[in-house]
Each structure stands twice: as C-alpha cells, then as structure tokens.
Write an enzyme that holds these catalytic residues in place. Structure first.
Site, mmCIF file in Angstrom:
data_model
loop_
_atom_site.group_PDB
_atom_site.id
_atom_site.type_symbol
_atom_site.label_atom_id
_atom_site.label_comp_id
_atom_site.label_asym_id
_atom_site.label_seq_id
_atom_site.Cartn_x
_atom_site.Cartn_y
_atom_site.Cartn_z
ATOM 1 N N LYS A 27 0.837 -1.203 0.000
ATOM 2 C CA LYS A 27 0.000 0.000 0.000
ATOM 3 C C LYS A 27 0.869 1.249 0.000
ATOM 4 O O LYS A 27 0.612 2.214 -0.713
ATOM 5 C CB LYS A 27 -0.915 0.026 1.225
ATOM 6 N N SER A 28 1.913 1.224 0.826
ATOM 7 C CA SER A 28 2.770 2.400 0.958
ATOM 8 C C SER A 28 3.403 2.776 -0.373
ATOM 9 O O SER A 28 3.437 3.954 -0.746
ATOM 10 C CB SER A 28 3.864 2.125 1.988
ATOM 11 N N ASP A 54 -7.972 1.924 0.066
ATOM 12 C CA ASP A 54 -7.089 3.087 0.151
ATOM 13 C C ASP A 54 -6.538 3.494 -1.208
ATOM 14 O O ASP A 54 -6.468 4.686 -1.531
ATOM 15 C CB ASP A 54 -5.929 2.797 1.107
ATOM 16 N N ASN A 96 -10.670 7.147 5.265
ATOM 17 C CA ASN A 96 -9.709 7.160 6.362
ATOM 18 C C ASN A 96 -8.327 6.764 5.856
ATOM 19 O O ASN A 96 -7.557 6.124 6.571
ATOM 20 C CB ASN A 96 -10.156 6.223 7.486
ATOM 21 N N GLY A 98 -4.914 7.611 5.371
ATOM 22 C CA GLY A 98 -3.963 8.598 5.854
ATOM 23 C C GLY A 98 -2.922 8.984 4.823
ATOM 24 O O GLY A 98 -2.590 10.165 4.682
ATOM 25 N N ASP A 298 3.246 -0.395 11.883
ATOM 26 C CA ASP A 298 2.075 -1.172 11.473
ATOM 27 C C ASP A 298 2.207 -2.649 11.807
ATOM 28 O O ASP A 298 1.235 -3.407 11.696
ATOM 29 C CB ASP A 298 1.824 -0.994 9.973
ATOM 30 N N ASN A 321 2.964 7.056 18.322
ATOM 31 C CA ASN A 321 2.352 7.382 17.029
ATOM 32 C C ASN A 321 1.173 6.477 16.703
ATOM 33 O O ASN A 321 0.317 6.828 15.885
ATOM 34 C CB ASN A 321 3.391 7.275 15.913
ATOM 35 N N LYS A 325 -3.317 6.621 14.453
ATOM 36 C CA LYS A 325 -3.529 5.840 13.234
ATOM 37 C C LYS A 325 -5.036 5.791 12.954
ATOM 38 O O LYS A 325 -5.794 6.657 13.374
ATOM 39 C CB LYS A 325 -2.926 4.448 13.410
ATOM 40 N N GLU A 326 -5.504 4.747 12.263
ATOM 41 C CA GLU A 326 -6.931 4.633 11.957
ATOM 42 C C GLU A 326 -7.779 4.682 13.210
ATOM 43 O O GLU A 326 -8.931 5.110 13.202
ATOM 44 C CB GLU A 326 -7.199 3.347 11.176
ATOM 45 N N ARG A 329 -4.469 2.806 18.383
ATOM 46 C CA ARG A 329 -4.139 1.378 18.391
ATOM 47 C C ARG A 329 -3.560 0.898 19.722
ATOM 48 O O ARG A 329 -3.696 -0.283 20.051
ATOM 49 C CB ARG A 329 -3.186 1.048 17.239
ATOM 50 N N HIS A 375 -8.436 -1.903 9.958
ATOM 51 C CA HIS A 375 -8.055 -3.145 9.287
ATOM 52 C C HIS A 375 -6.984 -3.917 10.041
ATOM 53 O O HIS A 375 -7.011 -5.160 10.093
ATOM 54 C CB HIS A 375 -7.568 -2.825 7.867
ATOM 55 N N ARG A 376 -6.034 -3.220 10.656
ATOM 56 C CA ARG A 376 -4.934 -3.920 11.328
ATOM 57 C C ARG A 376 -5.387 -4.565 12.638
ATOM 58 O O ARG A 376 -4.861 -5.617 13.026
ATOM 59 C CB ARG A 376 -3.753 -2.982 11.549
ATOM 60 N N LYS A 401 -9.480 -2.262 3.391
ATOM 61 C CA LYS A 401 -8.684 -1.038 3.307
ATOM 62 C C LYS A 401 -7.319 -1.307 2.692
ATOM 63 O O LYS A 401 -6.800 -0.503 1.928
ATOM 64 C CB LYS A 401 -8.540 -0.439 4.696
#
Length: 421
Positions: A27-28, A54, A96, A98, A298, A321, A325-326, A329, A375-376, A401
């Site tokens: 994805k990144s 995404d 969502n 990011g 992640d 951080n 996130k979504e 977490r 999703h994670r 996602k």
C-alpha cells in the site's frame, strides 16, 4: 468471500498452516507511485500494485484532478499525466486513507486553484496541523480549522522554493508529502526536520526511492535535511513489491501454528520497514521483553497479539504514534486483549505491556473483538483465533482497506470461518 457477514468466527485449525501465499502489493509504495505517476509527464505502468479501498480512493482523487488512470488487470495501473494536476470540481473524499490525505494535501498546493481535502469521521480526528503549518510557511494559502481534515488549499501553480521546516514527531508521512510535492517547486526546496523525533524513517527511504524512479533529483544533506530540485517527474515503469505489513500476519500465522508459508519473497528482500518485525516473530515464543516499535509501527498489532502467547511478558515502547492511526491502536490493543482475558494487557503511558499467557492456546474463550473500523486490529486479532476457540471479529470487511483477500487467504490455508453472532 464475495460478501462478508457482519462478524466472522474463527475455528482454530489444530494443524500447521502451510502453503504458498502471494501477499498483495505494498500500500505504501502503491499510493506513492500513483501520486508521482499522476504528477509525471507521460504514461506510467505500475505493476504488482495493491487494489484496495485506500488505493482506490487515491486513484479516484487523481482522476478528479485530471489524471488518466486505467486498470488493465487486478495488479496494474496505467497512469497518464501532463505534469500538472488541475483543480477538481468537488472536494476530494479520501475516507480514512492517511497516506492519500497527507500526500494529496501537499500535492494540492501545486495546483492553480482551490482544493478541499476531506475524509470520514475517523479522518476528522487524525492530526494534520504540522503539515499544514509547513506548507503555509512557503506562502501557500492553506487552512485546517480543527487541525485535522478537512483542509482547504488555495494553490498558486507551484510549490514555491526555499526552506520548509516540519515537525515529523507524529508521522513520517508529513515529510514524504513535502518531498513528493517539492519537485514541482519554483526553485530548489530544502525540507528540514525541526527535531530529532520522526515516525518510521524507512518510509522516507521508500519515498526517496520512488522519487528517483520518476526522475526527481533529491539529496539527503544530513539526517534531518533533504534538498529537492525543481525537476518535475517523468513517467516510468515501476514494479511494486509485496506488502510487508500484510506479510506480518502470514509470518505470525506460521509462528503460532508451527507452519511453513511461502510468500515468494524473503524477509530481507523487502524495502519496507515493517519487515523488521520478522526478526522478532522468528523468536516466538521467546520474543524479547522489550520491543521498540518506532520503526515498524504497522507491525505492532501483529507482534502484540503474538505476545499474548509468548513465554514472557513484552513491553512495546516508542509507539505513541499508534494513537493517531486509523484508531488509537495502543488503547485498542489493550482493550481487545483484555476482552480475551482480563489483565492480559495494560497501557503504561504510551507503552503497551502484554502480560503473556502460553496457556491461552487451546482454550475456548468466546470473545467478540471490536475492530474500530481498523483493518490492522481485525487482521491481527484473527491470529488469536488460530489458537483460541470462538474468537469473533466484528466488521471483518474493514480489512478491504489494505488486504481485500485476507479472509480468503486464511480459508485457502485451511482455516474455517463461520458467520459470527
């Protein structure tokens, strides 16, 4: 599974999970490549790409800004650009996602005209003020009333020039966003960190590699400063590697069940930072007492669920951080681990401590896992269901996602999934 139920209950397989699985594209890298291809002159061929919610949102936003995006097959994009984005008729809605919101906030400043960048209710709680302030310092008219999306950008046709400072303590994506927009500057641009804190630096390396693939001239002057020349971008053909974050679930499933899952790529061949987690997963059930999650953010949900079955407690540090996130977490992981067994996890400041209980394996502990539209959280807690009976994942469709085929993958490995109550 073409249509997912509102909840899925996982039946522990009671056998080693083995086979060959091809993880989806990164994805990144996909969202970075889509943007740079959209900013480039000419037609780019992106192969091995991720097709998910995404990346679909990023592709749709680029189309709104005059970019041609075709999808000849399930893993390819053909992107045609003129070197300039045009002002869209309507606000860009990015859910969502990011990466899409942050990257396009900077890219929108290169447009001659107004762009509104918006998302869903979850995105409205995700901070973007440091990025907005950095872009404004170039003299660009940009505003975010709440410090979170929506963002209104009134671009002037280029990204300006000179020095731009950024506080990247919350996210390395702020740096990546500025770097990717900088080749459309009026002159050279220096992107400079205001402090030493930064999210996973490995993602900036992904950004720099992508920029160079599309013909940009960017130099890392020192650990906190990059110089970008106003070259624009040129179209290219780019092969996108598999998603290392997705690979963590497969490595985790392999470790928990004593299986052998062939991903078609070795862990050390990934360029994405989450691949660093494989070294810790390989130590299961004797993962270390302290794991620094700063450079593999992640992967922390996967590692935290594995830690529940570890032989010793694990403290996850430098993961603040994860709170932006979504979902939060850190809190979500603590809440849902404690749903499985009270006292299994706790928050200590921004650290997460997982108590560890190897005796969980083989137990029947009916638990409905709240996924927070993340999703994670869904994918990592599915791993708990490989060892504990009656783990039910709510809103399993949220995995679309980044990994639309996640549940099919588990089924193909022999995991039985039933509609949850």
């Amino acid at each position: 599974m073409s249509v997912l139920p509102a909840a899925l209950t996982i039946v522990p397989p009671n056998h080693a999970l083995s086979g060959r699985v091809a993880p989806p594209g990164s994805k990144s890298i996909t969202n970075r490549a889509l943007l740079m291809a959209g900013l480039a002159v000419g037609t780019s061929q992106l192969s091995g790409a991720l097709k998910s919610k995404d990346t679909a949102l990023m592709a749709a936003a680029l189309k709104q800004m005059g970019v041609g995006v075709d999808e000849p097959d399930e893993t390819s994009f053909v992107v045609s650009g003129s070197g300039k984005l045009t002002a869209p008729d309507q606000a860009l809605f990015l859910g969502n996602a990011g990466t899409a919101v942050r990257f396009l906030t900077a890219a929108a400043a290169t447009i001659d005209g107004q762009v509104v960048i918006d998302g869903d209710e979850h995105m409205h709680r995700r901070p973007i003020a440091p990025l907005v302030a950095a872009i404004a310092s170039l003299g660009i008219d940009i505003n975010s009333a709440t410090g979170c999306p929506p963002v209104v950008v009134n671009g002037r046709g280029n990204f300006g020039s000179g020095r731009i400072e950024i506080d990247a303590g919350l996210s390395s994506q702020y740096v990546s966003a500025l770097l990717m927009a900088a080749p459309l500057g009026a002159g050279p641009i220096d992107v400079v960190l205001t402090g030493s804190d930064i999210g996973a630096r490995g993602y900036i390396d992904l950004t720099l590699a992508g920029m160079r693939s599309f013909g940009a001239l960017v130099e890392q002057v020192d650990a906190g400063r990059w110089r970008v020349e106003p070259t624009g971008y040129q179209a290219t053909a780019l092969a996108i590697e598999p998603d290392a974050s997705a690979a963590t679930y497969l490595w985790g499933a392999e470790a928990l069940t004593g299986g052998n899952i062939d991903l078609g790529i070795k862990a050390d061949a990934f360029t994405q930072p989450d691949a660093l987690s494989q070294a810790f997963i390989a130590q299961f059930p004797n993962m270390p007492a302290v794991i620094d999650g700063s450079q593999m953010q992640d992967a922390v949900p996967t590692l935290a669920v594995l830690a529940a079955f570890n032989n010793n407690p694990v403290r996850f540090v430098n993961i603040a951080n994860l709170r932006v996130k979504e979902c939060d977490r850190v809190a979500a992981l603590a809440n849902e681990l404690n749903r499985i067994r009270p006292g299994l996890a706790r928050e200590d400041g921004d650290d997460l401590i997982v108590a560890a209980d190897p005796g969980l394996s083989g137990q029947r502990l009916p638990t409905r896992i709240e996924t927070y539209a993340d999703h994670r959280i869904a994918m990592s807690f599915a791993l708990a269901g490989l060892k504990i009976g009656e783990i039910t994942i709510l809103d399993p469709a949220c995995t679309g996602k980044t990994y639309p085929g996640y549940w099919d993958m588990l089924s193909d490995l022999g995991v039985v999934l039933t509609p949850g109550q």
